[in-house]
Design an enzyme around this catalytic site. Structure first.
Site, short mmCIF file in Angstrom:
data_model
loop_
_atom_site.label_atom_id
_atom_site.label_comp_id
_atom_site.label_asym_id
_atom_site.label_seq_id
_atom_site.Cartn_x
_atom_site.Cartn_y
_atom_site.Cartn_z
N GLU A 97 -19.30 -6.81 39.37
CA GLU A 97 -17.91 -6.67 38.90
C GLU A 97 -17.47 -7.93 38.17
OE1 GLU A 97 -13.52 -5.69 40.91
OE2 GLU A 97 -15.25 -6.19 42.17
N LYS A 149 -11.42 0.50 36.50
CA LYS A 149 -11.32 0.56 37.97
C LYS A 149 -10.05 1.30 38.38
CE LYS A 149 -11.63 -2.63 41.95
NZ LYS A 149 -11.78 -4.06 42.31
N CYS A 193 -16.35 -1.51 42.81
CA CYS A 193 -15.98 -2.14 44.09
C CYS A 193 -15.01 -1.29 44.92
CB CYS A 193 -15.42 -3.55 43.84
SG CYS A 193 -15.58 -4.64 45.29
N GLY A 234 -19.16 -39.60 64.63
CA GLY A 234 -19.90 -39.47 65.88
C GLY A 234 -19.47 -38.25 66.66
#
Length: 547
Positions: free
Chosen positions: A43, A114, A150, A293
């Site tokens: 896409e 789309k 999609c 640390g």
């Protein structure tokens, strides 16, 4: 009768229109050489996903059209190859489609718009695009293929329209952001479309990092019975090939099937890819981070080395008067294990200078979080100075639990350019650290994190004998409340009814609300859960409401 489909599971760069076009052309060249009759690109591959407000600029859209022309002209070299190119398409001023064009033999045969535009989580497509309404069906060697983009495939209607228009197989091009568990969810939803239509489906997916989102690739295909017929690898580029067998009784897809990875392996790969692409695509020469640390900075260091290599990672230990000896011993140990540059800059002189400068203003007042935050801000200033001087981007080391509750210092440990584990809860930080010590997926060194860093109680080390749990609920409780309230929108009463202490729930949810102003000023970070403190989280800073 049969033919080969190729999927360009590739990593595109937003706005690199010529580079993306050339990548598509090269993929077409390779696909044709491999005997493919169809090439699917992801896409919006031509412009990269997602270009956000660039879609509102006419000059950008015109440049996309020119890049598409380059692909169209190149396609004349392979007249038998259909190329599906994802791109934005401006119909008229103010009308732009999230589109895909079928390019073949030097011309555009069809362009599809789309139909379903997502507007949730990280998506904002209705801001930019106008939905299409019509199905698109095209022919490859006598087989009629229905094209989807999609979100179209997450709803029944577009696939049904393609079926009604004569489709015999569905092909979907996608840019679907990663979060934990998304791969299996994606395959299941596509299985529903296959079951409803009775059609096999090919799912072409993007790979790569873009700002806070990551796309994991893992393109796949399902036969009409719903079983996986092909699956590409996760988190890597690959030109995939699948053979489509056309027979009177059924259409069958055959290809390699990559296994699904474990949750920790997926999460690690997503974080590594997110760092690599953020640094690489933005042109930073390397990264630097404060190595304390502690577990968070240790995890970020291991991710950074896997993403970039030791030569592009620099660490700085900045001990204060409250830093335990074991902290700098463990920090040195880890830096040596991963072969990164390690420097120490003591902040005690600067801390005393700040306190002296403020002595008159603070006269008669006890020390509190003000002095604690001064130490964090001194460290942030030093890291940013090194960043300015040498160009490396500062990686912050705060996790999602801290971002949720504000257990972080604005302009201190929040200072930096990229928040690697911003969406990783503290409990998951420990799980990932142990997973990485048991696995060396990128060959940068086994067991990089000293065991004591994982087992010692977490501490910010900003006052004597400080522990995180002095001011926060146990992380198992904290993270569960954050997940339920923030990620899943569960109300306070429901969480309490499930057995969580009301005081803990009230406290955590109150902290989430109060610290919105901090998160609004935090660097962008990698999204790996269903909801992150980023594009998916858009709450007002000024508000009296708490669910």
């Amino acid at each position: 009768m049969s033919f080969v489909i190729s999927i360009a599971q590739l990593n595109f760069v937003v706005g690199d229109l010529q580079g993306n076009a050339q990548k598509i052309i090269q993929a077409a060249r390779d696909a044709h050489a491999g005997g493919a009759r169809l090439l699917l690109t992801p896409e919006l591959a031509l412009c990269g996903y997602a270009a956000e407000d660039l879609y509102l600029r006419p000059a950008f859209l015109h440049a996309c059209d020119r890049a598409l022309d380059d692909v169209v002209q190149a396609s004349a070299q392979w007249p038998g190859l259909a190329i599906v190119v994802g791109h934005p398409r401006q119909m008229e001023p103010g009308i732009v489609h999230n589109a895909a064009s079928i390019v073949r033999g030097g011309r555009i045969e069809q362009t599809y718009a789309k139909q379903e535009l997502p507007n949730y989580q990280v998506f904002d497509e209705r801001r930019y695009f106008t939905p299409g309404q019509d199905a698109c069906v095209f022919d490859v060697d006598g087989l009629r293929l229905g094209l989807l983009i999609c979100e179209d495939a997450w709803f029944p209607a577009p696939a049904r329209r393609a079926l009604e228009a004569g489709a015999q197989m569905l092909v979907s091009i996608n840019a679907s952001p990663f979060h934990i568990g998304k791969s299996s969810e994606r395959e299941q939803i596509m299985r529903e479309r296959v079951t409803e239509t009775g059609l096999p489906l090919v799912y072409a997916h993007l790979v790569g990092g873009q700002d806070e989102v990551v796309f994991e690739g893992r393109s796949f295909a399902l036969n009409a019975d719903g079983f996986v017929a092909m699956r590409g690898p996760g988190f890597e580029e690959k030109l995939l090939l699948a053979r489509v067998q056309q027979a009177p009784e059924a259409i069958k897809i055959e290809a390699d099937i990559a296994p699904i990875a474990t949750l920790e392996a997926d999460l690690w790969s997503a974080l590594v890819l997110g760092v690599r692409d953020y640094v690489g695509k933005n042109g930073f020469p390397g990264v630097l981070l404060g190595l304390s640390g502690g577990i968070d900075s240790a995890l970020v260091l291991a991710i950074a080395v896997d993403a970039l290599g030791a030569d592009k990672v620099r660490t700085v230990m900045m001990p204060s008067p409250y830093t335990a000896d074991i902290s700098w011993i463990d920090a040195r140990d880890m830096a040596e294990r991963l072969k990164v540059r390690y420097d120490e800059i003591a902040i005690a002189p600067q801390f005393e200078a700040f306190k002296a400068a403020l002595a008159t203003e603070f006269a008669g007042l006890p020390e509190d979080t003000t002095e604690e935050n001064l130490q964090a801000r001194i460290r942030g200033t030093l890291l940013m100075a090194l960043s300015n001087k040498f160009g490396a981007v500062v990686l912050t080391t705060g996790n999602k639990s801290e971002m949720a509750t504000g257990y972080c210092t604005l302009y201190g440990d929040m200072a930096g350019g990229f928040a690697v584990i911003k969406d990783v809860a503290k409990t998951q930080v420990f799980a990932l650290a142990r997973w990485r010590n048991d696995n060396d997926p990128f060959g940068t060194g086994a067991s990089p994190i000293p065991e004591r860093i994982i087992t010692r109680p977490p501490s910010a080390e900003l006052r004597p004998d400080q522990k995180d749990q002095d001011s926060l609920p146990p992380y198992e409780v904290l993270d569960a409340i954050v997940a339920r309230y923030m990620e899943n929108d569960e109300p306070i009463e429901a969480i309490v009814q499930d057995g969580y202490d009301r005081a803990d729930v009230e406290r955590v949810t109150r902290l989430i609300k109060l610290n919105e102003y901090k998160r609004r000023q935090a660097p962008v970070g990698i999204r790996v859960t269903r909801r992150s403190f980023g594009k998916d989280w858009r709450y007002p800073i000024t508000s009296k409401f708490r669910a």
